[in-house]
Design a protein around this motif. Structure first.
Motif, PDB file in Angstrom:
ATOM      1  N   LEU A 217       0.812  -1.216   0.000  1.00 30.97           N
ATOM      2  CA  LEU A 217       0.000   0.000   0.000  1.00 30.97           C
ATOM      3  C   LEU A 217       0.848   1.269   0.000  1.00 30.97           C
ATOM      4  O   LEU A 217       0.308   2.372  -0.040  1.00 30.97           O
ATOM      5  CB  LEU A 217      -0.931   0.007   1.214  1.00 30.97           C
ATOM      6  CG  LEU A 217      -2.101  -0.976   1.124  1.00 30.97           C
ATOM      7  CD1 LEU A 217      -2.850  -1.017   2.430  1.00 30.97           C
ATOM      8  CD2 LEU A 217      -3.060  -0.606   0.001  1.00 30.97           C
ATOM      9  N   SER A 218       2.185   1.104   0.044  1.00 29.74           N
ATOM     10  CA  SER A 218       3.005   2.321   0.019  1.00 29.74           C
ATOM     11  C   SER A 218       3.163   2.801  -1.431  1.00 29.74           C
ATOM     12  O   SER A 218       3.593   3.920  -1.676  1.00 29.74           O
ATOM     13  CB  SER A 218       4.372   2.039   0.617  1.00 29.74           C
ATOM     14  OG  SER A 218       5.048   1.099  -0.199  1.00 29.74           O
ATOM     15  N   ARG A 219       2.786   1.942  -2.410  1.00 29.73           N
ATOM     16  CA  ARG A 219       2.902   2.346  -3.818  1.00 29.73           C
ATOM     17  C   ARG A 219       1.716   3.220  -4.201  1.00 29.73           C
ATOM     18  O   ARG A 219       0.660   3.173  -3.578  1.00 29.73           O
ATOM     19  CB  ARG A 219       2.929   1.115  -4.713  1.00 29.73           C
ATOM     20  CG  ARG A 219       4.207   0.319  -4.560  1.00 29.73           C
ATOM     21  CD  ARG A 219       4.267  -0.751  -5.589  1.00 29.73           C
ATOM     22  NE  ARG A 219       4.085  -0.204  -6.923  1.00 29.73           N
ATOM     23  CZ  ARG A 219       4.083  -0.934  -8.019  1.00 29.73           C
ATOM     24  NH1 ARG A 219       4.248  -2.224  -7.954  1.00 29.73           N
ATOM     25  NH2 ARG A 219       3.908  -0.376  -9.205  1.00 29.73           N
ATOM     26  N   ARG A 220       1.934   4.026  -5.259  1.00 24.30           N
ATOM     27  CA  ARG A 220       0.844   4.893  -5.722  1.00 24.30           C
ATOM     28  C   ARG A 220       0.653   4.710  -7.221  1.00 24.30           C
ATOM     29  O   ARG A 220       1.570   4.269  -7.931  1.00 24.30           O
ATOM     30  CB  ARG A 220       1.153   6.371  -5.435  1.00 24.30           C
ATOM     31  CG  ARG A 220       1.198   6.716  -3.962  1.00 24.30           C
ATOM     32  CD  ARG A 220      -0.190   6.621  -3.315  1.00 24.30           C
ATOM     33  NE  ARG A 220      -0.131   6.889  -1.895  1.00 24.30           N
ATOM     34  CZ  ARG A 220       0.035   5.966  -0.957  1.00 24.30           C
ATOM     35  NH1 ARG A 220       0.155   4.700  -1.295  1.00 24.30           N
ATOM     36  NH2 ARG A 220       0.057   6.295   0.316  1.00 24.30           N
ATOM     37  N   LEU A 221      -0.540   5.078  -7.699  1.00 21.48           N
ATOM     38  CA  LEU A 221      -0.829   4.957  -9.137  1.00 21.48           C
ATOM     39  C   LEU A 221      -0.066   6.050  -9.889  1.00 21.48           C
ATOM     40  O   LEU A 221       0.098   7.156  -9.363  1.00 21.48           O
ATOM     41  CB  LEU A 221      -2.334   5.148  -9.391  1.00 21.48           C
ATOM     42  CG  LEU A 221      -3.256   4.161  -8.684  1.00 21.48           C
ATOM     43  CD1 LEU A 221      -4.704   4.529  -8.952  1.00 21.48           C
ATOM     44  CD2 LEU A 221      -3.005   2.751  -9.204  1.00 21.48           C
ATOM     45  N   PRO A 222       0.363   5.759 -11.130  1.00 19.70           N
ATOM     46  CA  PRO A 222       1.050   6.807 -11.887  1.00 19.70           C
ATOM     47  C   PRO A 222       0.045   7.885 -12.299  1.00 19.70           C
ATOM     48  O   PRO A 222      -1.087   7.566 -12.660  1.00 19.70           O
ATOM     49  CB  PRO A 222       1.583   6.050 -13.121  1.00 19.70           C
ATOM     50  CG  PRO A 222       0.675   4.872 -13.262  1.00 19.70           C
ATOM     51  CD  PRO A 222       0.200   4.510 -11.896  1.00 19.70           C
TER      52      PRO A 222
END
Ligand code: ADP
Length: 459
Positions: free
Chosen positions: A197-202
């Motif tokens: 969940l630390s990733r984000r959408l481009p």
């Protein structure tokens, strides 16, 4: 159609609309061009027939004189000359045209022959001696309409090519427009699949609807991450808090079981175990309260209530509790302050704040006191609980509203019993204030005291 990808649907709609527009335009162009050709053919026919007459003078006796070099074929028109009784004098009609067509001066006629269509125009010219001459002009329609036919042919071949180009263009445009969606979907799949969940959408390059969507989804993932993290911390904190008393109980039991003890030693051990069990019990109760209230977040029973009366009754109730601990509680409450809220929750908020103010009194001060005030400020109800207790260190101020946070340094000097302190009270206060559309803040100085301020929207 419903289950097809948006790209395909967009292309189909787009191509269909384009095809209708192109077809309608072609029909319009074809119709206009055929009208124009017909009008031009009629005009040409009329002019040639009239020009033919102008070349036929009459002799002194008044009879028409057809010049020997009279041309019967000009500008695509065949001319045929007849006398007044309909006898052909010069020129010949096309072989496939029906014979004996009556002469009718001044009218256009469209006649079908076996080899093609013809446009006919007859004109009668009277002479002074009563004689008359007819000229019939004949246009071969195929020839005159060739421009229209050519236009139609161009359109017929051009239309499928145009449609094909439109489909290709549509596919390209749809793909370009929706490419970021594929990127977003892939990234979202990776996030949910990998559980990271630390990733984000481009974020797409253009600040369009897809940019807004990605941003909103990123905010949502951020909030989810925060919630998961809070849950994780919560479990860790609970385990940590429970471990201490359980370890004490275990150690006590092991120690007592090592050898035979006297009844007074057993009593002492049991009393330690009892106090640790009480601590666990009290903590479980507080946790239950907190979780019940969080569960009820969406079901806060809001009603219009007189906050002045509520504060008054809480202060009266707490006055005795505070006095029992040697603390003087005073209050100054503005009348008729109305708010919309849940009475039980607001009572809990007030009790928690006053309780803390009493709990964290300074034993070195001669006159420990707590002052409570309710006033109105810019359409808001302002509740202030101020004490002259031990105060809170600046480094702790940012954290005291977090669950399980205890400002240990200040606690060292406090008279608060460890059994009473779990670091849950203020997190509940903040949650209740925010659930009512309000806020809570604190100002404090170590050794001087603390002032908690709650702002709630007024009715
Ligand atoms: P608890 O009192 O159970 O530890 P709270 O959430 O009510 O938990 O408070 C968190 C911490 O904030 C306390 O441990 C205490 O150090 C500090 N605190 C709260 N109220 C006061 C106060 N009035 N004076 C000094 N310190 C306070």
């Amino acid at each position: 159609m419903k289950n097809r990808p948006i790209k395909t649907r967009l292309t189909i709609y787009y191509t269909a609309v384009l095809a209708v527009i192109v077809l309608a335009s072609c029909a319009l162009i074809y119709f206009n061009s055929s009208q124009f050709s017909q009008a031009r053919a009629r005009e040409n026919l009329l002019q040639v027939v009239q020009a033919g007459f102008s070349e036929i003078p009459s002799d002194p006796a008044g009879d028409p004189q057809i010049p020997t070099g009279f041309s019967v074929y000009r500008s695509g028109v065949s001319l045929i000359l007849y006398d007044a009784s309909g006898v052909r004098l010069k020129g010949a009609p096309p072989a496939d045209l029906p014979k004996n067509l009556p002469l009718e001066s001044g009218t256009f006629k469209q006649i079908a022959g076996t080899d093609g269509e013809y446009l006919l125009y007859d004109l009668r010219n009277p002479y002074e001696n009563g004689q008359a001459l007819y000229i019939r002009g004949i246009y071969t329609i195929d020839r005159n309409y060739s421009q229209t036919t050519r236009t139609a042919r161009i359109l017929m071949t051009g239309l499928p090519i145009l449609a094909l180009l439109a489909i290709l263009g549509g596919i390209l445009i749809a793909r370009r427009a929706l490419d970021p969606v594929t990127g977003i979907t892939r990234a979202a799949e990776q996030i949910t699949g990998g559980g990271d969940l630390s990733r984000r959408l481009p974020l797409p390059e253009n600040k369009d609807e897809l940019y807004d969507l990605s941003e909103t989804l990123n905010e949502m993932i951020g909030r989810l991450e925060g919630a998961f993290l809070a849950e994780k911390n919560f479990s860790a904190d609970v385990s940590h808090e429970l471990r201490t008393p359980v370890s004490v109980i275990l150690a006590e039991c092991e120690h007592e079981l090592e050898q035979d003890r006297t009844p007074s030693e057993y009593r002492e051990a049991l009393s330690t175990i009892q106090s640790q069990c009480r601590r666990i019990m009290s903590m479980i109760e507080q946790l239950l309260k907190l979780s019940r209230q969080l569960d009820a977040a969406s079901m806060i029973e809001e009603e219009e209530l007189d906050l002045s009366l509520l504060c008054e009754s809480i202060c009266c109730e707490m006055e005795g509790v505070a006095a029992g601990k040697g603390v003087r509680l005073t209050w100054d409450i503005a009348p008729d302050v109305l708010v919309r809220g849940d009475e039980t929750l607001l009572m809990r908020l007030l009790i928690n704040l006053i309780n803390n103010a009493v709990k964290y009194r300074d034993p070195n001060k001669n006159e420990p006191s707590v002052s409570f005030a309710l006033s109105c400020e810019d359409g808001k109800a302002r509740i202030e609980v101020a004490d002259n207790g031990i105060g809170i260190a600046e480094s702790d101020l940012d954290h005291i509203f977090e669950r399980f946070y205890k400002a240990d340094k200040s606690r060292d000097h406090s008279v608060a019993a460890p059994d009473e302190s779990f670091g849950l009270g203020l997190s509940m206060v903040r949650w209740i204030a925010e659930a009512h559309g309000g806020s809570v803040s604190v100002e404090s100085q170590v050794g001087e005291g603390s002032r908690f301020t709650v702002l709630l929207p007024r009715v």
